[in-house]
Scaffold this motif. Structure first.
Motif, PDB file in Angstrom:
ATOM      1  N   GLN A  43       0.842  -1.196   0.000  1.00 51.15           N
ATOM      2  CA  GLN A  43       0.000   0.000   0.000  1.00 51.15           C
ATOM      3  C   GLN A  43       0.880   1.250   0.000  1.00 51.15           C
ATOM      4  OE1 GLN A  43      -3.019   0.199  -0.568  1.00 51.15           O
ATOM      5  NE2 GLN A  43      -3.984  -1.721   0.006  1.00 51.15           N
ATOM      6  N   GLN A  44       0.371   2.320  -0.570  1.00 45.34           N
ATOM      7  CA  GLN A  44       1.120   3.569  -0.644  1.00 45.34           C
ATOM      8  C   GLN A  44       0.266   4.729  -0.141  1.00 45.34           C
ATOM      9  OE1 GLN A  44       2.190   3.794  -4.800  1.00 45.34           O
ATOM     10  NE2 GLN A  44       3.919   2.395  -4.568  1.00 45.34           N
ATOM     11  N   GLY A  45       0.898   5.898  -0.007  1.00 46.52           N
ATOM     12  CA  GLY A  45       0.172   7.113   0.338  1.00 46.52           C
ATOM     13  C   GLY A  45      -0.543   7.029   1.666  1.00 46.52           C
ATOM     14  N   GLN A  46      -1.789   7.524   1.686  1.00 49.08           N
ATOM     15  CA  GLN A  46      -2.555   7.624   2.924  1.00 49.08           C
ATOM     16  C   GLN A  46      -2.765   6.261   3.586  1.00 49.08           C
ATOM     17  OE1 GLN A  46      -3.561  10.422   4.472  1.00 49.08           O
ATOM     18  NE2 GLN A  46      -4.438   9.234   6.152  1.00 49.08           N
ATOM     19  N   LEU A  47      -3.072   5.232   2.796  1.00 51.69           N
ATOM     20  CA  LEU A  47      -3.308   3.911   3.378  1.00 51.69           C
ATOM     21  C   LEU A  47      -2.052   3.357   4.039  1.00 51.69           C
ATOM     22  CD1 LEU A  47      -5.720   1.883   1.061  1.00 51.69           C
ATOM     23  CD2 LEU A  47      -5.981   2.392   3.488  1.00 51.69           C
ATOM     24  N   PHE A  48      -0.877   3.627   3.484  1.00 53.52           N
ATOM     25  CA  PHE A  48       0.381   3.203   4.092  1.00 53.52           C
ATOM     26  C   PHE A  48       0.486   3.766   5.508  1.00 53.52           C
ATOM     27  CE2 PHE A  48       4.820   3.734   5.197  1.00 53.52           C
ATOM     28  CZ  PHE A  48       5.387   2.522   4.848  1.00 53.52           C
ATOM     29  N   HIS A  49       0.166   5.042   5.672  1.00 54.09           N
ATOM     30  CA  HIS A  49       0.253   5.689   6.986  1.00 54.09           C
ATOM     31  C   HIS A  49      -0.855   5.200   7.913  1.00 54.09           C
ATOM     32  CE1 HIS A  49       3.491   8.291   5.709  1.00 54.09           C
ATOM     33  NE2 HIS A  49       2.792   8.673   4.665  1.00 54.09           N
ATOM     34  N   GLU A  50      -2.047   4.939   7.357  1.00 52.60           N
ATOM     35  CA  GLU A  50      -3.147   4.435   8.179  1.00 52.60           C
ATOM     36  C   GLU A  50      -2.800   3.059   8.753  1.00 52.60           C
ATOM     37  OE1 GLU A  50      -5.979   5.827   9.095  1.00 52.60           O
ATOM     38  OE2 GLU A  50      -5.985   7.635   7.848  1.00 52.60           O
ATOM     39  N   ILE A  51      -2.188   2.206   7.940  1.00 47.71           N
ATOM     40  CA  ILE A  51      -1.783   0.877   8.414  1.00 47.71           C
ATOM     41  C   ILE A  51      -0.709   0.998   9.484  1.00 47.71           C
ATOM     42  CG2 ILE A  51      -0.663  -1.296   7.734  1.00 47.71           C
ATOM     43  CD1 ILE A  51      -2.075  -1.003   5.013  1.00 47.71           C
ATOM     44  N   ASP A  52       0.188   1.964   9.324  1.00 49.77           N
ATOM     45  CA  ASP A  52       1.236   2.188  10.328  1.00 49.77           C
ATOM     46  C   ASP A  52       0.617   2.551  11.674  1.00 49.77           C
ATOM     47  OD1 ASP A  52       4.159   2.260  10.642  1.00 49.77           O
ATOM     48  OD2 ASP A  52       3.825   4.345  11.201  1.00 49.77           O
ATOM     49  N   GLU A  53      -0.382   3.427  11.662  1.00 52.48           N
ATOM     50  CA  GLU A  53      -1.079   3.782  12.896  1.00 52.48           C
ATOM     51  C   GLU A  53      -1.829   2.580  13.461  1.00 52.48           C
ATOM     52  OE1 GLU A  53      -1.168   6.659  14.684  1.00 52.48           O
ATOM     53  OE2 GLU A  53       0.456   7.334  13.373  1.00 52.48           O
ATOM     54  N   HIS A  54      -2.374   1.765  12.564  1.00 49.87           N
ATOM     55  CA  HIS A  54      -3.128   0.579  12.987  1.00 49.87           C
ATOM     56  C   HIS A  54      -2.236  -0.399  13.756  1.00 49.87           C
ATOM     57  CE1 HIS A  54      -5.975  -2.693  12.929  1.00 49.87           C
ATOM     58  NE2 HIS A  54      -5.209  -3.431  12.152  1.00 49.87           N
ATOM     59  N   THR A  55      -0.975  -0.520  13.371  1.00 51.95           N
ATOM     60  CA  THR A  55      -0.070  -1.427  14.094  1.00 51.95           C
ATOM     61  C   THR A  55       0.074  -0.988  15.550  1.00 51.95           C
ATOM     62  OG1 THR A  55       1.920  -0.196  13.440  1.00 51.95           O
ATOM     63  CG2 THR A  55       1.211  -1.964  11.987  1.00 51.95           C
ATOM     64  N   ASN A  56       0.112   0.307  15.792  1.00 52.16           N
ATOM     65  CA  ASN A  56       0.173   0.805  17.169  1.00 52.16           C
ATOM     66  C   ASN A  56      -1.111   0.474  17.930  1.00 52.16           C
ATOM     67  OD1 ASN A  56       2.707   1.997  16.687  1.00 52.16           O
ATOM     68  ND2 ASN A  56       1.777   3.892  15.957  1.00 52.16           N
ATOM     69  N   ASP A  57      -2.241   0.580  17.240  1.00 49.49           N
ATOM     70  CA  ASP A  57      -3.517   0.261  17.882  1.00 49.49           C
ATOM     71  C   ASP A  57      -3.603  -1.223  18.238  1.00 49.49           C
ATOM     72  OD1 ASP A  57      -4.352   2.913  17.608  1.00 49.49           O
ATOM     73  OD2 ASP A  57      -5.168   2.545  15.609  1.00 49.49           O
ATOM     74  N   LEU A  58      -3.054  -2.086  17.384  1.00 47.55           N
ATOM     75  CA  LEU A  58      -3.013  -3.516  17.685  1.00 47.55           C
ATOM     76  C   LEU A  58      -2.201  -3.777  18.952  1.00 47.55           C
ATOM     77  CD1 LEU A  58      -2.390  -5.081  14.155  1.00 47.55           C
ATOM     78  CD2 LEU A  58      -4.468  -5.306  15.513  1.00 47.55           C
TER      79      LEU A  58
END
Length: 344
Positions: free
Chosen positions: A192-207
């Motif tokens: 994934q690139q762009g906004q979704l790349f960053h959203e997934i990065d934040e999601h890892t912290n939430d996990l």
């Protein structure tokens, strides 16, 4: 607690069988625990189609519904795929307002049955996260469909970004809650690139934070390599069913995974459960079958979406006010600067 029997394939080494049986039982107890000191165990369920991944998720949620009916449950179903909640004793569908999501009957030539289900009080439209959480009943499997936000440089998210943000919202509440993310690879797919790349990065912290926030996240995926590499280390446990492939965060070897038999409705579905360096073989005795009454899917219908086209960048966006002309404040400011420049 609902008992999930553990069983090992017979080998010539009885000590090995005993050790693995004990480990499997202990890991299941941790997975099913409701202990504030242990926290909620995130779980990654893998296996090929027909390996009963959803049955494992069902077993966990059935236990929660029976033993902890005061807790709330939220289920993510993939768009354009059979909704998996109808064989639960208690279920409800929630659709975010202005999302354009409609429910279609697969048994009846994909007829739109959304309004009919609303009248039957099987479907409810909600406004925001607070409204959803407040109105969702505990002890019920709540299937949720969020809106596609149509963010810039995100071709199609179909509710994924809202799911990320909803999990973050649940973490802040710090109440025992259960979230099933069916077909998880659609949310956190690789490359994934762009906004979704960053959203997934934040999601890892939430996990990572979910355990101590008492939010149990259960995800199903066919194979680990379909999932962004940043996500897997943040998931505490794995349950690997028939057809699973070995991956670095599980100690279960490929020969052991290859030996898993196909699920048998008369016996159950076997697999390996692992956490860190500990693993054991388990048997989920119940194989769930689709509901004979309901067979439906969800899809987004554009004409029902609450959208506009940005007058500057021309992308589609969900608008907050009827007089909103630009998708973001950045576009609004840039257009104002362009207009000032044109006047000069």
């Amino acid at each position: 607690m609902v008992v999930l029997a553990t069983r090992l394939a017979i080998t010539s080494n009885s000590n090995e069988i005993s050790r693995s049986a004990i480990e499997g039982k202990q890991l299941l107890e941790r997975l099913f625990s409701h202990d504030d000191n242990i926290g909620a165990q995130t779980c990654f369920i893998t296996g090929k189609s027909g390996s009963c991944k959803t049955s494992v998720a069902r077993s966990i949620i059935d236990d929660r519904m029976i033993n902890y009916p005061q807790d709330k449950i939220f289920w993510r179903s993939a768009m354009q795929a059979p909704i998996q909640i109808f064989s639960f004793s208690k279920w409800h569908i929630w659709i975010e307002k202005d999302s354009g999501v409609r429910i279609f009957d697969r048994k009846n030539d994909l007829v739109d049955c959304t309004d009919k289900l609303i009248k039957k009080r099987k479907v409810t439209i909600f406004k925001d996260f607070q409204d959803l959480y407040k109105r969702a009943k505990p002890g019920v499997c709540n299937a949720v469909f969020f809106k596609d936000l149509h963010l810039k440089r995100v071709k199609k998210d179909e509710g994924t970004i809202q799911w990320f943000r909803f999990i973050r919202f649940l973490n802040k509440l710090q109440r025992w809650t259960y979230v099933v993310l069916d077909e998880y690879q659609e949310m956190v797919k690789i490359y994934q690139q762009g906004q979704l790349f960053h959203e997934i990065d934040e999601h890892t912290n939430d996990l990572t934070n979910a355990r101590k926030c008492h939010v149990q996240i259960i995800s199903t995926v066919q194979q680990p390599e379909q999932v962004d590499f940043r996500v897997k280390p943040s998931i505490i446990m794995s349950v690997q069913m028939h057809g699973s492939k070995q991956y670095r965060y599980s100690q279960v070897t490929q020969p052991a995974l290859n030996a898993i038999k196909r699920p048998d409705p008369r016996i159950g579905a076997e697999g390996w459960i692992a956490e860190g360096n500990t693993f054991g073989k388990v048997l989920f005795k119940r194989v769930y079958h689709p509901s004979k009454t309901y067979d439906m899917l969800a899809d987004i219908v554009g004409e029902y979406e609450h959208t506009k086209i940005c007058q500057r960048c021309h992308r589609i966006y969900i608008y907050a006010r009827s007089d909103q002309l630009y998708c973001t404040d950045a576009c609004k400011m840039a257009r104002s600067e362009e207009h000032t420049s044109e006047l000069q």
